[in-house]
Design a protein around this motif. Sequence first.
Motif, PDB file in Angstrom:
ATOM      1  N   HIS A  84     -57.927  27.558  22.781  1.00  0.00           N
ATOM      2  CA  HIS A  84     -58.085  28.590  21.760  1.00  0.00           C
ATOM      3  C   HIS A  84     -57.695  29.965  22.291  1.00  0.00           C
ATOM      4  O   HIS A  84     -57.045  30.749  21.591  1.00  0.00           O
ATOM      5  N   ALA A  85     -58.063  30.265  23.518  1.00  0.00           N
ATOM      6  CA  ALA A  85     -57.681  31.550  24.093  1.00  0.00           C
ATOM      7  C   ALA A  85     -56.171  31.634  24.265  1.00  0.00           C
ATOM      8  O   ALA A  85     -55.553  32.669  23.974  1.00  0.00           O
ATOM      9  N   SER A  86     -55.552  30.548  24.708  1.00  0.00           N
ATOM     10  CA  SER A  86     -54.111  30.538  24.944  1.00  0.00           C
ATOM     11  C   SER A  86     -53.319  30.648  23.644  1.00  0.00           C
ATOM     12  O   SER A  86     -52.163  31.085  23.644  1.00  0.00           O
ATOM     13  N   SER A  87     -53.948  30.261  22.524  1.00  0.00           N
ATOM     14  CA  SER A  87     -53.276  30.387  21.228  1.00  0.00           C
ATOM     15  C   SER A  87     -53.256  31.832  20.733  1.00  0.00           C
ATOM     16  O   SER A  87     -52.627  32.130  19.717  1.00  0.00           O
ATOM     17  N   ALA A 114     -58.160  28.982  36.895  1.00  0.00           N
ATOM     18  CA  ALA A 114     -57.066  28.065  37.211  1.00  0.00           C
ATOM     19  C   ALA A 114     -55.961  28.109  36.157  1.00  0.00           C
ATOM     20  O   ALA A 114     -54.779  27.916  36.468  1.00  0.00           O
ATOM     21  N   ALA A 115     -56.361  28.376  34.900  1.00  0.00           N
ATOM     22  CA  ALA A 115     -55.388  28.429  33.812  1.00  0.00           C
ATOM     23  C   ALA A 115     -54.799  29.826  33.617  1.00  0.00           C
ATOM     24  O   ALA A 115     -53.909  30.017  32.770  1.00  0.00           O
ATOM     25  N   GLY A 116     -55.305  30.801  34.372  1.00  0.00           N
ATOM     26  CA  GLY A 116     -54.806  32.158  34.241  1.00  0.00           C
ATOM     27  C   GLY A 116     -55.257  32.876  32.980  1.00  0.00           C
ATOM     28  O   GLY A 116     -54.568  33.777  32.488  1.00  0.00           O
ATOM     29  N   VAL A 117     -56.400  32.484  32.445  1.00  0.00           N
ATOM     30  CA  VAL A 117     -56.930  33.099  31.220  1.00  0.00           C
ATOM     31  C   VAL A 117     -57.969  34.146  31.591  1.00  0.00           C
ATOM     32  O   VAL A 117     -58.945  33.834  32.291  1.00  0.00           O
TER      33      VAL A 117
END
Length: 257
Positions: A84-87, A114-117
């Motif tokens: 959801h954040a990446s969207s 790890a995902a860079g968020v």
Amino acid sequence: MAHPSQTPPRGHVAFVGAGPGDPELLTVRAMREIQSAEVILHDQLVPEAILSLASEGATLLPVGKKGFGPSMKQDDINALIIAHASSGARTVRLKAGDPGVFGRLDEETEALDAAGVPYHVTPGLTASTAAAASLGVSLTKRGRNSDLRLLTGHDVKGFAEQDWRTLARPGAVAAIYMGKRAARFLQGRLMMHGGAPDTPITVVANASRPNERQLPSTLATLPADLDAADLDGPAVLLLGLAPRAARAIAFARQEVS
């Protein structure tokens, strides 16, 4: 990373502490973040009174875990937050109490790292503080206890072992989360290590909520008292604390009526 005093930008995760349940105990920042969120992933214990503060168009997703019950896997929760954040959605991960107190915060922030968020954390009032306030007592007191322990009654392996000898000492105070089902285990361990049978233990269920219940008990009678009371909802066991005398009398009168 946005400054926490500002509305989180899109693609950013705000970890927000919902407090013990009373909406009036939310911080100003928590309220603002809830109201500005486009997606809220919330714990099972966050009440409807707080979820209703979200904007009309917000998407509310229950991702709760329940002790001894069905739960969403942590990896799946992490994946949902990241997705959801990446969207580009303004995303809030809403946790009961304080995110950093038995809230698996590190597991989720490590996944975001790890995902860079990007993310930030808004603390919340934890249940033990609200429970003690309801009793009219303090969690620390000069001449009684100079430390305070926050414990869990069970962990992923089952009932949780603790430093029982220290906890059994006169004057020790601890807030035990998720301890109702562990009551007989706790009683046995504490008495085995010298805990006095008359040690006060007060169980506060649904602290700060309209359906709050308080159960004054002792180490000797705790399991039986809990069985008789049949308390519903989340509860904190306050080891070493009893309600002030006036409140205990009022509680007894309420039970009789």
